[in-house]
Design a protein around this motif. Structure first.
Motif, PDB file in Angstrom:
ATOM      1  N   GLN A   1       0.822  -1.206   0.000  1.00  0.00           N
ATOM      2  CA  GLN A   1       0.000   0.000   0.000  1.00  0.00           C
ATOM      3  C   GLN A   1       0.853   1.252   0.000  1.00  0.00           C
ATOM      4  O   GLN A   1       0.403   2.318  -0.398  1.00  0.00           O
ATOM      5  CB  GLN A   1      -0.908  -0.010   1.241  1.00  0.00           C
TER       6      GLN A   1
ATOM      7  N   THR B   1      -1.838  -9.436   2.837  1.00  0.00           N
ATOM      8  CA  THR B   1      -2.418  -8.098   2.687  1.00  0.00           C
ATOM      9  C   THR B   1      -2.072  -7.474   1.356  1.00  0.00           C
ATOM     10  O   THR B   1      -2.900  -6.826   0.722  1.00  0.00           O
ATOM     11  CB  THR B   1      -1.913  -7.188   3.821  1.00  0.00           C
TER      12      THR B   1
ATOM     13  N   HIS C   1     -12.075  -4.754   3.072  1.00  0.00           N
ATOM     14  CA  HIS C   1     -12.616  -3.402   3.199  1.00  0.00           C
ATOM     15  C   HIS C   1     -13.929  -3.424   3.981  1.00  0.00           C
ATOM     16  O   HIS C   1     -14.160  -2.585   4.870  1.00  0.00           O
ATOM     17  CB  HIS C   1     -12.822  -2.803   1.804  1.00  0.00           C
TER      18      HIS C   1
ATOM     19  N   LYS D   1     -13.314  -4.131   7.717  1.00  0.00           N
ATOM     20  CA  LYS D   1     -12.644  -3.060   8.446  1.00  0.00           C
ATOM     21  C   LYS D   1     -13.490  -1.799   8.544  1.00  0.00           C
ATOM     22  O   LYS D   1     -13.438  -1.080   9.549  1.00  0.00           O
ATOM     23  CB  LYS D   1     -11.312  -2.736   7.763  1.00  0.00           C
ATOM     24  N   SER D   2     -14.298  -1.522   7.525  1.00  0.00           N
ATOM     25  CA  SER D   2     -14.990  -0.231   7.484  1.00  0.00           C
ATOM     26  C   SER D   2     -16.500  -0.296   7.628  1.00  0.00           C
ATOM     27  O   SER D   2     -17.127   0.709   7.945  1.00  0.00           O
ATOM     28  CB  SER D   2     -14.660   0.482   6.154  1.00  0.00           C
TER      29      SER D   2
ATOM     30  N   SER E   1      -3.628  -4.279   9.340  1.00  0.00           N
ATOM     31  CA  SER E   1      -2.682  -3.597   8.443  1.00  0.00           C
ATOM     32  C   SER E   1      -3.305  -3.215   7.111  1.00  0.00           C
ATOM     33  O   SER E   1      -2.695  -2.493   6.329  1.00  0.00           O
ATOM     34  CB  SER E   1      -1.474  -4.508   8.196  1.00  0.00           C
TER      35      SER E   1
ATOM     36  N   CYS F   1      -5.238  -1.247   4.454  1.00  0.00           N
ATOM     37  CA  CYS F   1      -5.642   0.144   4.262  1.00  0.00           C
ATOM     38  C   CYS F   1      -6.669   0.192   3.143  1.00  0.00           C
ATOM     39  O   CYS F   1      -6.365  -0.184   2.009  1.00  0.00           O
ATOM     40  CB  CYS F   1      -4.441   1.016   3.891  1.00  0.00           C
TER      41      CYS F   1
ATOM     42  N   GLU G   1      -7.872   4.431  -1.568  1.00  0.00           N
ATOM     43  CA  GLU G   1      -8.263   5.837  -1.548  1.00  0.00           C
ATOM     44  C   GLU G   1      -9.481   6.089  -2.402  1.00  0.00           C
ATOM     45  O   GLU G   1     -10.325   6.919  -2.088  1.00  0.00           O
ATOM     46  CB  GLU G   1      -7.093   6.702  -2.034  1.00  0.00           C
TER      47      GLU G   1
END
Length: 608
Positions: free
Chosen positions: A235, A267, A295, A298-299, A376, A378, A381
């Motif tokens: 990342q 990852t 994703h 985690k979100s 870990s 991310c 974006e």
């Protein structure tokens, strides 16, 4: 040979005497392997299993599995290494080089054609007809397929590099590879990779489209697929036009902050840069699926939502994490079904815990929030331009796709004589169309159509015993076609098939229970609306309760269904049958015939 799934007959631990024989066979077949190499592949004390299997064409295959990865396979007393073995010892076999885009064809069962072979400056490897050989791709020496040469090297050159060169037995991304841990090939620089751009496909003017050079003379692989391990980007990498290759390839190699590379770094498989590279569609979909999964965990997913139906997790969380311009389609991945993917995440990576809280309906009951790979990760974006709302959030919800429900019929012992000619025995499950077809063939074969009126069928002794009641034996001599089909299906056992998107079909006996809506009285003659059986149709009761609560501004409660395991009853204040019916019919698109109790709704009062 392994382009389609194979059937496992037995799986047993290998005996010591069999291990010694296997080591001798491997040493004789592959002289390039040293004694230590053979001992590492066929250890004396570590777990080594022998798996007897049948390929999809019926070929008997023996697999030798070390630490859950197949290391060798044996067909007709010939032993071959798998790609997992060749990644550890890439010089075991003579290797032919081809273009990365050809790999998808090889995994699909195609053989390697000579026009797609890249001839290096040192020439082709020397092989004889029938010799075992490996296939590599440009700029990576890690083999991606195993096969046998269809002719000698001299014959290949004598034919002008035309025709079939290697008969492929096993390839990266086929079902034998999927039997292991599904890791990807390592990045092993080719010794002559500097000359890669100058290598040409043999067969002048006859290069297959998938192996053709790019418009500037370089291979298309050089510009969009530097090698098979570009997915080991991390990342933290930038997109400042840097090339990602290996040092021997003449470009700067970027490594992860931990210095790890290759698919073992879980990852980095979901790097946001993956779309820059030209990978086979199946592998691209696998990576997109993994990215959306991490994703979403985690979100999107909250601890208070657990347990969460897997279908709800896919529809409300994973789809909303799909980058704009991409479409998540599990059927195009190597997993094919959501259940297989989630079980892989549970068994191999221990990220989630899946349980079947009600028969045939799986839920996520726990998430390893502190798992290092999840922590870990991310999120990319790039965000979705318009996220899919959560079930029950309003009229702008992602359209709900109800399960496809198919009625089925099971051949009973009494009706078995009617289905014997079609090789359908007792217990065979048939669709209504299949029942009609078989009964029609039976009537025609036995010439039972009435000569004077073709709308009627003459009753023979078999039909009499199978379809008529005892009181009808002497009275009924003919039946109409429709009556014949109706009686046949009535005498069969009922069953049904549920097909949820991205999951394996579920077949259950009996008839599916409808969603039941009822109105009950509580203390002080207050009315409450009760809804049950939502789980059978893939509807999350908690989501349904939230939707109702927002729509009618009334409190809701979730209670276990009396006398039923793992079923939840939704209770809401007041007579809300009309609102519940509206949500089920319009939002979830459940067919009306599968909803019971709609008539109990409050009727509008008369105008004075």
């Amino acid at each position: 040979m392994f382009a389609k799934p194979f059937r496992v007959k037995s799986n047993t631990v290998m005996k010591g005497s069999d291990r010694r024989k296997l080591r001798a066979d491997v040493s004789a077949a592959f002289p390039a392997l040293s004694g230590d190499d053979v001992s590492a592949l066929v250890p004396s004390k570590e777990e080594l299993n022998v798996v007897k299997a049948y390929a999809h064409r019926g070929d008997a295959v023996t697999l030798y599995v070390l630490h859950k990865n197949p290391v060798f396979f044996e067909v007709e007393k010939h032993i071959y290494p798998t790609v997992y073995t060749l990644w550890r010892y890439p010089d075991t076999l003579p290797a032919f080089t081809t273009w990365p885009t050809v790999l998808q064809k090889l995994a699909g069962g195609a053989d390697l054609m000579l026009p797609g072979v890249v001839v290096p400056s040192q020439g082709l490897p020397e092989v004889k007809q029938g010799d075992c050989c490996a296939i590599t791709v440009v700029r990576n020496r890690a083999p991606v397929a195993v096969g046998t040469a269809t002719m000698s090297t001299g014959e290949m050159q004598g034919l002008g590099m035309k025709g079939r060169g290697v008969s492929i037995l096993h390839a990266y991304m086929d079902s034998l590879w999927a039997f292991g841990d599904k890791s990807g090939p390592p990045s092993i620089p080719a010794p002559h990779s500097e000359d890669c751009a100058e290598e040409e496909c043999s067969g002048e003017g006859d290069v297959p489209e998938e192996a053709a050079p790019g418009p500037d003379g370089d291979s298309t692989t050089d510009t969009c697929c530097p090698d098979l391990q570009e997915l080991s980007l991390n990342q933290g990498e930038t997109e400042q036009g840097e090339e990602h290759g290996n040092e021997d390839g003449g470009t700067e190699e970027e490594k992860s902050p931990q210095g790890e590379e290759g698919p073992a770094n879980f990852t980095c498989m979901v790097s946001t840069h993956w779309t820059k590279f030209c990978f086979p569609p199946t592998e691209q979909m696998d990576i997109l699926l993994l990215q959306c999964f991490l994703h979403a965990l985690k979100s999107k997913v909250k601890k208070s939502e657990l347990p969460l139906l897997t279908s709800t997790f896919l529809r409300n969380h994973m789809f909303s994490c799909c980058p704009s311009g991409k479409q998540l389609d599990i059927k195009k991945s190597s997993y094919k079904k959501l259940s297989k993917f989630l079980h892989s995440m549970q068994q191999q990576h221990h990220l989630v815990e899946i349980k079947e809280l009600s028969k045939g309906v799986e839920s996520i009951v726990d998430v390893a929030w502190k798992h290092p790979e999840l922590r870990s990760f991310c999120p990319p974006e790039e965000s979705v331009s318009e996220e899919a709302p959560v079930d029950g959030s309003g009229d702008h919800d992602r359209p709900y796709h109800p399960p496809e429900i198919t009625p089925l019929y099971v051949v009973s012992a009494r009706l078995e004589p009617l289905f014997q000619d079609s090789q359908k025995r007792k217990g065979a499950v048939l669709s209504p169309e299949e029942v009609r077809t078989i009964i029609t063939e039976y009537v025609k074969k036995n010439e039972l159509v009435d000569e004077h009126n073709k709308n009627f069928i003459n009753i023979n002794p078999a039909l009499c015993d199978c379809l008529l009641e005892k009181s009808e034996y002497q009275e009924v001599e003919k039946l109409k076609w429709d009556d014949l089909f109706t009686r046949t299906m009535d005498k069969m056992q009922h069953s049904y098939k549920l097909l949820f998107p991205g999951q394996e079909p579920i077949i259950k006996k009996g008839q599916i229970e409808p969603i039941n809506i009822s109105v009950a009285s509580r203390g002080s003659n207050k009315k409450v609306t009760l809804i049950k059986n939502l789980e059978l149709y893939g509807i999350d009761p908690a989501a349904m309760a939230t939707t109702l609560q927002h729509r009618v501004q009334a409190s809701t409660v979730l209670n276990p269904v009396p006398g039923s395991k793992d079923r939840v009853l939704v209770q809401i204040q007041g007579n809300q049958v009309q609102q519940v019916g509206s949500i089920l019919l319009d939002q979830y698109q459940i067919p009306r015939k599968y909803i019971q109790g709609l008539e109990k709704g409050q009727k509008p009062g008369k105008k004075k």
